[in-house]
Write a protein that holds these residues in place. Structure first.
Motif, PDB file in Angstrom:
ATOM      1  N   LEU A 160       7.208   7.853 -60.341  1.00 37.04           N
ATOM      2  CA  LEU A 160       8.266   7.730 -59.342  1.00 37.04           C
ATOM      3  C   LEU A 160       9.559   8.283 -59.930  1.00 37.04           C
ATOM      4  O   LEU A 160       9.985   7.856 -61.002  1.00 37.04           O
ATOM      5  CB  LEU A 160       8.450   6.260 -58.951  1.00 37.04           C
ATOM      6  N   ALA A 161      10.182   9.231 -59.244  1.00 35.42           N
ATOM      7  CA  ALA A 161      11.442   9.808 -59.712  1.00 35.42           C
ATOM      8  C   ALA A 161      12.599   9.278 -58.885  1.00 35.42           C
ATOM      9  O   ALA A 161      12.548   9.291 -57.652  1.00 35.42           O
ATOM     10  CB  ALA A 161      11.403  11.332 -59.638  1.00 35.42           C
ATOM     11  N   LEU A 162      13.654   8.841 -59.568  1.00 33.59           N
ATOM     12  CA  LEU A 162      14.853   8.316 -58.931  1.00 33.59           C
ATOM     13  C   LEU A 162      16.075   9.074 -59.440  1.00 33.59           C
ATOM     14  O   LEU A 162      16.060   9.596 -60.557  1.00 33.59           O
ATOM     15  CB  LEU A 162      15.007   6.824 -59.240  1.00 33.59           C
ATOM     16  N   PRO A 163      17.151   9.134 -58.641  1.00 42.38           N
ATOM     17  CA  PRO A 163      18.358   9.842 -59.076  1.00 42.38           C
ATOM     18  C   PRO A 163      18.919   9.247 -60.361  1.00 42.38           C
ATOM     19  O   PRO A 163      18.926   8.024 -60.548  1.00 42.38           O
ATOM     20  CB  PRO A 163      19.327   9.643 -57.909  1.00 42.38           C
TER      21      PRO A 163
ATOM     22  N   LYS B 234      15.122  -0.971 -64.099  1.00 42.14           N
ATOM     23  CA  LYS B 234      15.612  -1.275 -65.443  1.00 42.14           C
ATOM     24  C   LYS B 234      15.435  -0.051 -66.318  1.00 42.14           C
ATOM     25  O   LYS B 234      14.312   0.424 -66.522  1.00 42.14           O
ATOM     26  CB  LYS B 234      14.835  -2.449 -66.045  1.00 42.14           C
ATOM     27  N   GLN B 235      16.562   0.488 -66.814  1.00 43.22           N
ATOM     28  CA  GLN B 235      16.480   1.637 -67.708  1.00 43.22           C
ATOM     29  C   GLN B 235      15.926   1.210 -69.051  1.00 43.22           C
ATOM     30  O   GLN B 235      16.196   0.106 -69.548  1.00 43.22           O
ATOM     31  CB  GLN B 235      17.844   2.305 -67.863  1.00 43.22           C
ATOM     32  N   SER B 236      15.159   2.110 -69.677  1.00 39.05           N
ATOM     33  CA  SER B 236      14.393   1.747 -70.873  1.00 39.05           C
ATOM     34  C   SER B 236      15.266   1.431 -72.077  1.00 39.05           C
ATOM     35  O   SER B 236      15.014   0.482 -72.785  1.00 39.05           O
ATOM     36  CB  SER B 236      13.417   2.879 -71.230  1.00 39.05           C
ATOM     37  N   ALA B 237      16.292   2.249 -72.318  1.00 40.31           N
ATOM     38  CA  ALA B 237      17.053   2.055 -73.553  1.00 40.31           C
ATOM     39  C   ALA B 237      18.517   2.384 -73.363  1.00 40.31           C
ATOM     40  O   ALA B 237      19.117   3.071 -74.165  1.00 40.31           O
ATOM     41  CB  ALA B 237      16.460   2.903 -74.667  1.00 40.31           C
ATOM     42  N   GLY B 238      19.113   1.898 -72.282  1.00 39.37           N
ATOM     43  CA  GLY B 238      20.526   2.124 -72.076  1.00 39.37           C
ATOM     44  C   GLY B 238      20.809   3.161 -71.016  1.00 39.37           C
ATOM     45  O   GLY B 238      19.911   3.813 -70.487  1.00 39.37           O
ATOM     46  N   ALA B 239      22.094   3.355 -70.754  1.00 38.05           N
ATOM     47  CA  ALA B 239      22.524   4.174 -69.625  1.00 38.05           C
ATOM     48  C   ALA B 239      22.162   5.644 -69.780  1.00 38.05           C
ATOM     49  O   ALA B 239      22.055   6.364 -68.795  1.00 38.05           O
ATOM     50  CB  ALA B 239      24.035   4.031 -69.444  1.00 38.05           C
ATOM     51  N   ARG B 240      21.972   6.143 -71.014  1.00 33.58           N
ATOM     52  CA  ARG B 240      21.703   7.567 -71.207  1.00 33.58           C
ATOM     53  C   ARG B 240      20.213   7.880 -71.272  1.00 33.58           C
ATOM     54  O   ARG B 240      19.827   9.040 -71.405  1.00 33.58           O
ATOM     55  CB  ARG B 240      22.384   8.060 -72.491  1.00 33.58           C
ATOM     56  N   ASP B 241      19.372   6.873 -71.195  1.00 36.73           N
ATOM     57  CA  ASP B 241      17.941   7.101 -71.249  1.00 36.73           C
ATOM     58  C   ASP B 241      17.454   7.552 -69.874  1.00 36.73           C
ATOM     59  O   ASP B 241      17.915   7.058 -68.853  1.00 36.73           O
ATOM     60  CB  ASP B 241      17.214   5.833 -71.672  1.00 36.73           C
TER      61      ASP B 241
ATOM     62  N   ARG C 170      14.304   7.367 -68.733  1.00 35.81           N
ATOM     63  CA  ARG C 170      13.101   6.668 -68.312  1.00 35.81           C
ATOM     64  C   ARG C 170      13.484   5.253 -67.911  1.00 35.81           C
ATOM     65  O   ARG C 170      14.442   4.682 -68.426  1.00 35.81           O
ATOM     66  CB  ARG C 170      12.049   6.638 -69.428  1.00 35.81           C
ATOM     67  N   ALA C 171      12.748   4.709 -66.979  1.00 42.39           N
ATOM     68  CA  ALA C 171      13.049   3.364 -66.494  1.00 42.39           C
ATOM     69  C   ALA C 171      11.754   2.720 -66.017  1.00 42.39           C
ATOM     70  O   ALA C 171      10.670   3.306 -66.112  1.00 42.39           O
ATOM     71  CB  ALA C 171      14.076   3.423 -65.356  1.00 42.39           C
ATOM     72  N   SER C 172      11.890   1.508 -65.495  1.00 40.31           N
ATOM     73  CA  SER C 172      10.745   0.801 -64.941  1.00 40.31           C
ATOM     74  C   SER C 172      11.212  -0.040 -63.768  1.00 40.31           C
ATOM     75  O   SER C 172      12.406  -0.274 -63.591  1.00 40.31           O
ATOM     76  CB  SER C 172      10.097  -0.095 -66.013  1.00 40.31           C
ATOM     77  N   LEU C 173      10.268  -0.474 -62.956  1.00 35.58           N
ATOM     78  CA  LEU C 173      10.541  -1.447 -61.913  1.00 35.58           C
ATOM     79  C   LEU C 173      10.073  -2.792 -62.426  1.00 35.58           C
ATOM     80  O   LEU C 173       8.881  -2.978 -62.716  1.00 35.58           O
ATOM     81  CB  LEU C 173       9.810  -1.070 -60.617  1.00 35.58           C
ATOM     82  N   VAL C 174      10.989  -3.702 -62.553  1.00 40.92           N
ATOM     83  CA  VAL C 174      10.691  -4.997 -63.160  1.00 40.92           C
ATOM     84  C   VAL C 174       9.559  -5.684 -62.401  1.00 40.92           C
ATOM     85  O   VAL C 174       9.612  -5.856 -61.182  1.00 40.92           O
ATOM     86  CB  VAL C 174      11.945  -5.892 -63.175  1.00 40.92           C
TER      87      VAL C 174
ATOM     88  N   GLY D 185       1.815  -0.275 -63.593  1.00 39.88           N
ATOM     89  CA  GLY D 185       1.211   0.983 -63.184  1.00 39.88           C
ATOM     90  C   GLY D 185       2.171   2.004 -62.613  1.00 39.88           C
ATOM     91  O   GLY D 185       1.739   2.963 -61.968  1.00 39.88           O
ATOM     92  N   ILE D 186       3.479   1.826 -62.842  1.00 35.98           N
ATOM     93  CA  ILE D 186       4.479   2.760 -62.307  1.00 35.98           C
ATOM     94  C   ILE D 186       5.394   3.224 -63.440  1.00 35.98           C
ATOM     95  O   ILE D 186       6.001   2.401 -64.128  1.00 35.98           O
ATOM     96  CB  ILE D 186       5.334   2.117 -61.203  1.00 35.98           C
ATOM     97  N   ASP D 187       5.457   4.522 -63.642  1.00 35.00           N
ATOM     98  CA  ASP D 187       6.415   5.114 -64.565  1.00 35.00           C
ATOM     99  C   ASP D 187       7.573   5.676 -63.750  1.00 35.00           C
ATOM    100  O   ASP D 187       7.362   6.444 -62.802  1.00 35.00           O
ATOM    101  CB  ASP D 187       5.777   6.245 -65.371  1.00 35.00           C
ATOM    102  N   VAL D 188       8.781   5.307 -64.126  1.00 34.74           N
ATOM    103  CA  VAL D 188       9.971   5.760 -63.410  1.00 34.74           C
ATOM    104  C   VAL D 188      10.687   6.805 -64.249  1.00 34.74           C
ATOM    105  O   VAL D 188      11.003   6.573 -65.418  1.00 34.74           O
ATOM    106  CB  VAL D 188      10.921   4.587 -63.098  1.00 34.74           C
ATOM    107  N   LYS D 189      10.933   7.966 -63.648  1.00 40.31           N
ATOM    108  CA  LYS D 189      11.695   9.025 -64.293  1.00 40.31           C
ATOM    109  C   LYS D 189      13.050   9.132 -63.601  1.00 40.31           C
ATOM    110  O   LYS D 189      13.124   9.086 -62.368  1.00 40.31           O
ATOM    111  CB  LYS D 189      10.958  10.358 -64.191  1.00 40.31           C
ATOM    112  N   LEU D 190      14.097   9.300 -64.365  1.00 39.31           N
ATOM    113  CA  LEU D 190      15.442   9.501 -63.825  1.00 39.31           C
ATOM    114  C   LEU D 190      15.785  10.977 -63.924  1.00 39.31           C
ATOM    115  O   LEU D 190      15.807  11.561 -65.002  1.00 39.31           O
ATOM    116  CB  LEU D 190      16.450   8.646 -64.598  1.00 39.31           C
ATOM    117  N   MET D 191      16.033  11.574 -62.764  1.00 43.13           N
ATOM    118  CA  MET D 191      16.244  13.025 -62.688  1.00 43.13           C
ATOM    119  C   MET D 191      17.394  13.317 -61.744  1.00 43.13           C
ATOM    120  O   MET D 191      17.805  12.451 -60.969  1.00 43.13           O
ATOM    121  CB  MET D 191      14.960  13.709 -62.172  1.00 43.13           C
TER     122      MET D 191
END
Length: 325
Positions: free
Chosen positions: A10-13, A34-41, A43-47, A51-57
């Motif tokens: 899943l890609a989110l802005p 929830k971003q994986s490792a801070g505001a500049r990372d 990658r994220a997840s849905l708490v 089974g969902i990988d979140v990409k920030l693009m």
């Protein structure tokens, strides 16, 4: 990461106002980003969602990745999806999200007092070519949308100038005679002495949850998409409906059938002493008056719901239908 793993991608802005709106929308549906490792990372997840990988693009990257099948689902503006995805059959718009509104429009100088619509612009294009021995220039970032829209209006005597900066400033800078650009309030166009043609709206855009038909949809990705879209669909239905509870009199079946056809109501649950009817919010007054006229004398309680899960998932049904084609 690509859409080739067993997980749903899943890609989110990744930034800006749209990121804030998307995160708020998902949080309202109980899906906290929830971003994986801070505001500049990136990658994220849905708490709580497995089974969902979140990409920030970026929004433009999301549109391109959906068209290429590199991600399964993404949220971005419809303007970018229509402009940047060459093969529209490669994507499916699952849900309009109700924010990120903007119009892609044709605008010309206010000084062109005799130009009010696309037919007038066609005349200007012809006259411009005759007088100046070159085609009228249209500055835009929306090349694909512009070509399609102008062709639909029979306009061919023009030339597109791809805009790399502030498109609305192109006429004043002498770079173009007209523009196709995106606007929310029209204030920037007005400030640049431009006006929107009466029939010059190419697209009324908003943020969309979109799916890639070209992505590799594994069983795991489909299962995760089912859970995610069911949650969103249930929240969307809850936003627009009330659960109307009342004691049903005898012979109410025909009245319920009429309400289903006329107002879009549906029976949720039915017991001996209580019937729960799902009712569109805008139809509430009409439904209550109708039921009173059909003999309902008990109290009618209209309750909002956080989620309304019905027997089907309309978002997943749209996706499944697109994948079968």
């Amino acid at each position: 990461m690509s859409a080739r793993s067993d997980k749903l991608v899943l890609a989110l802005p990744s930034k800006g106002r749209l990121q804030e709106q998307v995160n708020a929308y998902l949080a309202d549906a109980g899906l906290k980003v929830k971003q994986s490792a801070g505001a500049r990372d990136y990658r994220a997840s849905l708490v709580g969602e497995r089974g969902i990988d979140v990409k920030l693009m970026s929004s433009a990257e999301i549109a391109g990745a959906l068209g290429a099948g590199e991600i399964h689902l993404g949220v971005t503006g419809e303007d970018l999806l229509r402009e940047d995805v060459a093969d529209q059959s490669a994507i499916m718009l699952l849900q309009s999200l109700g924010f990120g509104f903007a119009d892609v429009v044709v605008a010309v100088p206010r000084a062109w007092i005799d130009v009010a619509n696309m037919a007038d612009l066609d005349d200007v294009c012809t006259a411009f070519h005759t007088r100046h021995h070159r085609r009228l220039r249209v500055a835009t970032k929306y090349v694909t949308l512009t070509r399609g829209f102008f062709a639909a209006h029979g306009i061919a005597d023009y030339r597109i100038v791809e805009s790399l900066g502030a498109t609305e400033g192109a006429p004043a800078a002498g770079l173009a005679e007209a523009i196709v650009d995106i606007t929310t309030t029209g204030a920037t166009l007005t400030a640049n002495d431009l006006k929107i043609l009466d029939d010059g709206v190419l697209l009324k855009s908003q943020a969309q949850l979109a799916a890639s038909v070209k992505a590799k949809w594994s069983a795991g990705a489909l299962a995760a998409a089912e859970r995610l879209t069911a949650r969103i669909a249930a929240r969307e239905l809850a936003r627009t409906t009330y659960v109307l509870r009342f004691e049903p009199p005898r012979g109410i079946e025909k009245a319920l059938a009429v309400l289903e056809k006329a107002e879009g109501c549906r029976v949720l649950t039915r017991e001996k002493d209580e019937l729960a009817l799902l009712c569109p919010r805008e139809a509430l007054s009409n439904v209550v008056a109708f039921l009173r006229g059909k003999g309902v004398r008990s109290a009618l309680a209209a309750e909002p719901a956080d989620y309304v899960f019905t027997g089907g998932n309309p978002l997943m049904a749209k996706l499944q239908a697109a994948l079968k084609d």
